[in-house]
Design a protein around this motif. Sequence first.
Motif, PDB file in Angstrom:
ATOM      1  N   TRP A  46       0.742  -1.251  -0.051  1.00 48.01           N
ATOM      2  CA  TRP A  46       0.095  -0.004  -0.034  1.00 48.01           C
ATOM      3  C   TRP A  46       0.771   1.192   0.111  1.00 48.01           C
ATOM      4  O   TRP A  46       0.453   2.267  -0.666  1.00 48.01           O
ATOM      5  N   GLY A  47       1.940   1.191   0.944  1.00 51.36           N
ATOM      6  CA  GLY A  47       2.823   2.405   0.848  1.00 51.36           C
ATOM      7  C   GLY A  47       3.625   2.765  -0.704  1.00 51.36           C
ATOM      8  O   GLY A  47       3.817   4.108  -0.881  1.00 51.36           O
ATOM      9  N   GLU A  48       3.730   1.516  -1.355  1.00 51.51           N
ATOM     10  CA  GLU A  48       4.387   1.676  -2.787  1.00 51.51           C
ATOM     11  C   GLU A  48       3.312   2.581  -3.564  1.00 51.51           C
ATOM     12  O   GLU A  48       3.530   3.297  -4.696  1.00 51.51           O
ATOM     13  N   ASP A  49       2.184   2.302  -3.254  1.00 54.66           N
ATOM     14  CA  ASP A  49       0.912   2.949  -3.990  1.00 54.66           C
ATOM     15  C   ASP A  49       0.945   4.521  -3.446  1.00 54.66           C
ATOM     16  O   ASP A  49      -0.409   4.969  -3.869  1.00 54.66           O
ATOM     17  N   GLY A  50       1.378   4.857  -2.626  1.00 57.62           N
ATOM     18  CA  GLY A  50       1.304   6.290  -2.020  1.00 57.62           C
ATOM     19  C   GLY A  50       0.265   6.351  -0.765  1.00 57.62           C
ATOM     20  O   GLY A  50       0.092   7.585  -0.360  1.00 57.62           O
ATOM     21  N   TRP A  51       0.017   5.290  -0.184  1.00 57.07           N
ATOM     22  CA  TRP A  51      -0.980   5.248   0.914  1.00 57.07           C
ATOM     23  C   TRP A  51       0.213   5.285   2.354  1.00 57.07           C
ATOM     24  O   TRP A  51       1.120   4.813   2.354  1.00 57.07           O
ATOM     25  N   GLU A  52      -0.603   6.262   3.254  1.00 55.82           N
ATOM     26  CA  GLU A  52       0.324   6.479   4.255  1.00 55.82           C
ATOM     27  C   GLU A  52      -0.687   5.967   5.601  1.00 55.82           C
ATOM     28  O   GLU A  52      -1.853   6.091   5.663  1.00 55.82           O
ATOM     29  N   LEU A  53       0.064   4.850   6.450  1.00 56.44           N
ATOM     30  CA  LEU A  53      -0.616   4.464   7.489  1.00 56.44           C
ATOM     31  C   LEU A  53      -1.214   5.491   8.660  1.00 56.44           C
ATOM     32  O   LEU A  53      -0.059   6.309   9.152  1.00 56.44           O
ATOM     33  N   VAL A  54      -2.554   5.617   9.177  1.00 59.94           N
ATOM     34  CA  VAL A  54      -2.686   6.655   9.798  1.00 59.94           C
ATOM     35  C   VAL A  54      -2.991   5.682  11.414  1.00 59.94           C
ATOM     36  O   VAL A  54      -2.396   6.212  12.243  1.00 59.94           O
ATOM     37  N   GLN A  55      -3.381   4.688  11.399  1.00 64.37           N
ATOM     38  CA  GLN A  55      -3.673   3.661  12.638  1.00 64.37           C
ATOM     39  C   GLN A  55      -3.953   2.349  12.257  1.00 64.37           C
ATOM     40  O   GLN A  55      -4.467   1.929  11.322  1.00 64.37           O
ATOM     41  N   VAL A  56      -3.592   1.341  13.262  1.00 61.97           N
ATOM     42  CA  VAL A  56      -3.979   0.058  13.076  1.00 61.97           C
ATOM     43  C   VAL A  56      -5.001  -0.269  14.602  1.00 61.97           C
ATOM     44  O   VAL A  56      -4.343   0.444  15.562  1.00 61.97           O
ATOM     45  N   VAL A  57      -6.053  -0.694  14.330  1.00 62.68           N
ATOM     46  CA  VAL A  57      -6.894  -1.121  15.198  1.00 62.68           C
ATOM     47  C   VAL A  57      -7.309  -2.621  15.392  1.00 62.68           C
ATOM     48  O   VAL A  57      -7.355  -3.070  14.403  1.00 62.68           O
ATOM     49  N   PRO A  58      -7.780  -3.079  16.599  1.00 61.43           N
ATOM     50  CA  PRO A  58      -8.425  -4.298  16.329  1.00 61.43           C
ATOM     51  C   PRO A  58      -9.829  -4.359  15.550  1.00 61.43           C
ATOM     52  O   PRO A  58     -10.488  -3.362  15.452  1.00 61.43           O
ATOM     53  N   GLY A  59      -9.949  -5.513  15.093  1.00 60.63           N
ATOM     54  CA  GLY A  59     -11.328  -5.536  14.203  1.00 60.63           C
ATOM     55  C   GLY A  59     -12.314  -5.649  14.946  1.00 60.63           C
ATOM     56  O   GLY A  59     -12.424  -5.920  16.028  1.00 60.63           O
ATOM     57  N   PRO A  60     -13.724  -5.247  14.360  1.00 66.82           N
ATOM     58  CA  PRO A  60     -14.983  -4.942  15.120  1.00 66.82           C
ATOM     59  C   PRO A  60     -15.509  -6.201  15.641  1.00 66.82           C
ATOM     60  O   PRO A  60     -15.996  -5.993  16.641  1.00 66.82           O
ATOM     61  N   ASN A  61     -15.379  -7.329  14.860  1.00 68.34           N
ATOM     62  CA  ASN A  61     -15.822  -8.461  15.193  1.00 68.34           C
ATOM     63  C   ASN A  61     -15.008  -9.476  15.872  1.00 68.34           C
ATOM     64  O   ASN A  61     -15.512 -10.602  16.324  1.00 68.34           O
ATOM     65  N   ASN A  62     -13.659  -9.267  15.588  1.00 64.92           N
ATOM     66  CA  ASN A  62     -12.694 -10.238  16.203  1.00 64.92           C
ATOM     67  C   ASN A  62     -11.333  -9.171  16.446  1.00 64.92           C
ATOM     68  O   ASN A  62     -10.584  -8.754  15.831  1.00 64.92           O
ATOM     69  N   PRO A  63     -11.123  -9.259  17.855  1.00 60.73           N
ATOM     70  CA  PRO A  63     -10.105  -8.285  18.295  1.00 60.73           C
ATOM     71  C   PRO A  63      -8.636  -8.759  17.786  1.00 60.73           C
ATOM     72  O   PRO A  63      -7.721  -8.096  18.000  1.00 60.73           O
ATOM     73  N   GLU A  64      -8.849  -9.990  17.555  1.00 63.26           N
ATOM     74  CA  GLU A  64      -7.497 -10.521  17.097  1.00 63.26           C
ATOM     75  C   GLU A  64      -6.996 -10.190  15.684  1.00 63.26           C
ATOM     76  O   GLU A  64      -6.047 -10.599  15.218  1.00 63.26           O
ATOM     77  N   GLN A  65      -8.105  -9.667  14.946  1.00 62.26           N
ATOM     78  CA  GLN A  65      -7.860  -9.295  13.323  1.00 62.26           C
ATOM     79  C   GLN A  65      -7.535  -7.763  13.647  1.00 62.26           C
ATOM     80  O   GLN A  65      -8.442  -7.158  14.054  1.00 62.26           O
ATOM     81  N   LEU A  66      -6.440  -7.516  13.137  1.00 63.69           N
ATOM     82  CA  LEU A  66      -6.235  -6.084  12.896  1.00 63.69           C
ATOM     83  C   LEU A  66      -6.708  -5.341  11.632  1.00 63.69           C
ATOM     84  O   LEU A  66      -6.824  -5.960  10.454  1.00 63.69           O
ATOM     85  N   VAL A  67      -7.063  -4.257  11.616  1.00 62.87           N
ATOM     86  CA  VAL A  67      -7.473  -3.551  10.520  1.00 62.87           C
ATOM     87  C   VAL A  67      -6.639  -2.000  10.324  1.00 62.87           C
ATOM     88  O   VAL A  67      -6.578  -1.333  11.454  1.00 62.87           O
ATOM     89  N   ALA A  68      -6.051  -2.016   9.215  1.00 60.84           N
ATOM     90  CA  ALA A  68      -5.260  -0.712   9.217  1.00 60.84           C
ATOM     91  C   ALA A  68      -6.020   0.425   8.561  1.00 60.84           C
ATOM     92  O   ALA A  68      -6.866   0.054   7.521  1.00 60.84           O
TER      93      ALA A  68
END
Length: 58
Positions: free
Chosen positions: A28-50
Motif C-alpha cells: 500500500w505504501g508503494e502506491d502512495g498510501w500512508e498508515l494512519v492507525q491500526v486497530v483491532p477488528g470490530p468482530n474479532n479483536p485478534e484481526q487487525l485493521v489498518a
Amino acid sequence: MPESSRRSWEYATVPLLVHATKQILDTWGEDGWELVQVVPGPNNPEQLVAYLKREKSA
C-alpha cells in the motif's frame, strides 16, 4: 484557506494478516498510501485493521 490550496484526502481500510503485515503495508505504501492507525477488528479483536490515507490527485 483559499480553495485552490486545500488538500483533499482519500481513505482506505485494510484487514491485516498477522503473518504478512509488513508485506501488506509495504504494498500500500508503494502506491502512495500512508498508515494512519491500526486497530483491532470490530468482530474479532485478534484481526487487525489498518486505516490509510493519501492525497487525492488533482
